[in-house]
Design a protein around this motif. Sequence first.
Motif, PDB file in Angstrom:
ATOM      1  N   UNK A 157       0.853  -1.195   0.000  1.00 55.60           N
ATOM      2  CA  UNK A 157       0.000   0.000   0.000  1.00 55.60           C
ATOM      3  C   UNK A 157       0.886   1.241   0.000  1.00 55.60           C
ATOM      4  N   UNK A 158       0.592   2.188  -0.866  1.00 56.65           N
ATOM      5  CA  UNK A 158       1.318   3.456  -0.862  1.00 56.65           C
ATOM      6  C   UNK A 158       0.654   4.411   0.116  1.00 56.65           C
ATOM      7  N   UNK A 159       1.446   5.141   0.864  1.00 57.41           N
ATOM      8  CA  UNK A 159       0.882   6.142   1.768  1.00 57.41           C
ATOM      9  C   UNK A 159       1.277   7.508   1.252  1.00 57.41           C
ATOM     10  N   UNK A 160       0.276   8.308   0.952  1.00 53.68           N
ATOM     11  CA  UNK A 160       0.503   9.600   0.321  1.00 53.68           C
ATOM     12  C   UNK A 160       0.957  10.614   1.372  1.00 53.68           C
ATOM     13  N   UNK A 161       2.234  10.908   1.379  1.00 53.20           N
ATOM     14  CA  UNK A 161       2.782  11.792   2.404  1.00 53.20           C
ATOM     15  C   UNK A 161       2.364  13.242   2.187  1.00 53.20           C
ATOM     16  N   UNK A 162       1.889  13.559   0.969  1.00 54.43           N
ATOM     17  CA  UNK A 162       1.400  14.926   0.729  1.00 54.43           C
ATOM     18  C   UNK A 162       0.186  15.188   1.594  1.00 54.43           C
ATOM     19  N   UNK A 163      -0.671  14.155   1.696  1.00 56.13           N
ATOM     20  CA  UNK A 163      -1.862  14.278   2.522  1.00 56.13           C
ATOM     21  C   UNK A 163      -1.462  14.423   3.990  1.00 56.13           C
ATOM     22  N   UNK A 164      -0.471  13.645   4.395  1.00 60.68           N
ATOM     23  CA  UNK A 164       0.016  13.720   5.779  1.00 60.68           C
ATOM     24  C   UNK A 164       0.535  15.123   6.075  1.00 60.68           C
ATOM     25  N   UNK A 165       1.274  15.682   5.112  1.00 58.15           N
ATOM     26  CA  UNK A 165       1.815  17.030   5.311  1.00 58.15           C
ATOM     27  C   UNK A 165       0.687  18.026   5.515  1.00 58.15           C
ATOM     28  N   UNK A 166      -0.350  17.877   4.675  1.00 56.04           N
ATOM     29  CA  UNK A 166      -1.449  18.812   4.754  1.00 56.04           C
ATOM     30  C   UNK A 166      -2.156  18.700   6.113  1.00 56.04           C
ATOM     31  N   UNK A 167      -2.329  17.451   6.573  1.00 53.43           N
ATOM     32  CA  UNK A 167      -2.988  17.214   7.865  1.00 53.43           C
ATOM     33  C   UNK A 167      -2.172  17.802   9.016  1.00 53.43           C
ATOM     34  N   UNK A 168      -0.855  17.530   8.969  1.00 51.26           N
ATOM     35  CA  UNK A 168      -0.012  17.886  10.112  1.00 51.26           C
ATOM     36  C   UNK A 168       0.516  19.310  10.033  1.00 51.26           C
ATOM     37  N   UNK A 169       0.473  19.905   8.856  1.00 46.32           N
ATOM     38  CA  UNK A 169       1.023  21.249   8.701  1.00 46.32           C
ATOM     39  C   UNK A 169       2.486  21.246   8.306  1.00 46.32           C
ATOM     40  N   UNK A 170       3.226  20.252   8.699  1.00 49.81           N
ATOM     41  CA  UNK A 170       4.637  20.131   8.295  1.00 49.81           C
ATOM     42  C   UNK A 170       4.904  18.685   7.878  1.00 49.81           C
ATOM     43  N   UNK A 171       5.972  18.471   7.085  1.00 46.86           N
ATOM     44  CA  UNK A 171       6.296  17.094   6.692  1.00 46.86           C
ATOM     45  C   UNK A 171       6.694  16.248   7.907  1.00 46.86           C
ATOM     46  N   UNK A 172       6.226  15.019   7.946  1.00 47.16           N
ATOM     47  CA  UNK A 172       6.518  14.112   9.054  1.00 47.16           C
ATOM     48  C   UNK A 172       7.327  12.913   8.585  1.00 47.16           C
TER      49      UNK A 172
END
Length: 741
Positions: free
Chosen positions: A397-412
């Motif tokens: 499964x690919x996890x879209x880190x762009x979405x994570x960034x948007x959720x968290x405000x900064x890259x995680x």
Amino acid sequence: MPPTIARIITDLALDREFDYRIPDAWIGQVSIGSVVRIPFGRRHTRGLVTALVEHSAWPDLKAIESVSSAPPLVDAAMLRLARWMADYYAAPFEQAIAAILPAAIRREGAKFKKQLIARVVDGREPTAQEEEHLAKRSPRQAAAWAHLKDVRVATAAALDAETGVSRAGLRSLEKRGWIEVAPGVIRRNPHERLTVLPTVAPALMDEQTAALAAVHEQMTAKRPGVILLHGVTGSGKTEVYLAAIQTALDAGKGAIALVPEISLTPQAMERFRGRFGDTVAVLHSHLSDGERHDEWQRIAAGDARVVVGARSALFAPVRPLGLLVVDEEHEPAYKQDESPRYNARDVAVMRGHLDGCAVVLGSATPSLESFQNARNGKYRLVQMRRRVDCRLMPVVRGIDMRVETEKAGTPHLLSQDLIDAIRLRLDRAEQTILFLNRRGFATTLMCPLCGHVETCPNCSVKLTYHRQSEQLLCHVCGEVRSVPALCSNPDCRKPTIKMSGVGTQRVEAAVAKIFPRARIARMDSDTTGAKDSHAQILGRFRRGDLDILVGTQMIAKGLDFPNVTLVGVILADLSLQMPDFRAAERTFQLLTQVAGRAGRGDVPGEVLVQTYAPFHPAVQSARHADAVTFFDQEIEMRRELGYPPFTRLTTVLFKGRDEQAVTACAKEAAARLKANVPATVKLTGPAPAPLAKAKGYYRVQFMLRSAAVRDYVPALRGLLKAFTLPKGVAVAVNVDALSLM
Ligand code: ADP
Ligand code: ZN
């Protein structure tokens, strides 16, 4: 009348052979591969006979001084292979010979090591009384005698280690007449401490049977060919190799199996030794010179008929050779990193051709070069699509880190999905591997919101960010761009971030913080400097003493841990963004391989791939382990841009401490070469290499591309001979370079 002139190559780096007269007394005794002593200028030197000829263009030849009585080290076929390597890889002939003949063999006086050996004298058994008497007088001697009675023969050193008996103690046993002590040869056996249980060949699955039949067909063909065995991880490729090797042995022939150095684990060796026992020889870079010499001689004598080893095992003196196997044929590790910079896979194909033996190239993720060769009929493609015992392929499964960034405000570093998945494994007492492809030095410019990466418009490789000059640079063509403030994707236009290497250390710390009670270990080139700690960590992981293993490429390959049910890839982009046209191919291979680590047991595995480019073909194809779809997409890009396999690519790298001298030298060499090759040869650069400075040396390179190596290699060799490098500048030619770093 046999030829009277010998053509000889010396160890001195001259890239040419010299003719010498064979004195009458030795005519017929000097053969190809003989080691001789010759006068050379005002000195004397050793040489290797490469050919016997009737006539020489030179008058007044000097005579050979002496001939070694040892059997020739190489035969005509191996010399032909060396000559081909020198020509193809633009290397001096003597370097090609050095590559096929290990120094441990070539060295004068290389021989079996003599040791003091004790053996029991038959028919002179002491009485129980005599033994009792000895036990009272000297317990050590008695212990040594008891041990020898068991094993019959042992070295003095081994007896000392076992029982503490001294040399004098052994002599005194000898005086009693019970044993004999004399110097002798016991072959050094690198597996001495390994006891291997014999295994029986399993009944093959249908796909394996079909693959074996295809290999067998080539092995018995009049002109044996090359088979590309494309089988998903766990499809049982190794069993196919073993079965094919058995048929070679049955036919009275030997076999060589090449394995990437990193995969030459005791586990892997056991599979060969369990099946074929003592007739297996192993050759890898960790052998001592003595061990290498002994293994080589054991092979030459025909006592070992199956050779397993890394790159250089390809040149083992197996005769006759019935089969050559190259496992993980796509592995860049097959490329030698000093001159001649040969690719063992390609030289294997050449040796197979010269020796008339079948070659099997195996991989779950074949290189584009080999796939293309299979497509155009040069190789025969055989596929195995199912895992043995129908075990399930892992779910990727690919996890879209762009979405994570948007959720968290900064890259995680770690996404919520990955954290949850790890927690689940900890609860179930299953194991997790966290994998990081670390290529620290290449920094690219990426937008964490849309995933766009700044790319060279000419070369389609990612631009590298240079902090000092605040510039973006293409390391292929030298294009320089200024750093844009905003993402240049017209639909995004947000501020970009610089992606640089994320270390395993940071990952380990982040995981430890979230799971303070988890047992975590890290494995990378930093932690595994000590010889054994690599094996130690893996041992602890295997025993279940660890919950989570964090590591780099070195944990991606060949390992088989049944209790690993989760593999997390921390950042697929790190390899996708390498400034290299093979970035996508390498990423696909790594992801597929790493995914193969999950679910080797009964529980199906799960693979989570964190990425800013979830729709990239390399990520998408890896999800389904679909090498064919990946190939079809990637090959079009290569065709369009004129990259391999549609061209043969060579890098010419200049390095030195003086940056200006290196750059000037690269420029002049490029200009002179350009004037001497046809216009169809594409020369790009010179430009700083992606690894622009290493250990104080500046690195500048240009790249040559053309349909065939012969379009430019002769001109390149000519240039290298005529070109005087300024002091302190060195040049490295890499034909079919696998990395542009
Ligand atoms: P690959 O090299 O393709 O990854 P392996 O040859 O290592 O696959 O096989 C995977 C596992 O399946 C190994 O543990 C191997 O012993 C087992 N195996 C392979 N072929 C068979 C077979 N025909 N019957 C039973 N087990 C097999
Ligand atoms: Zn470019």
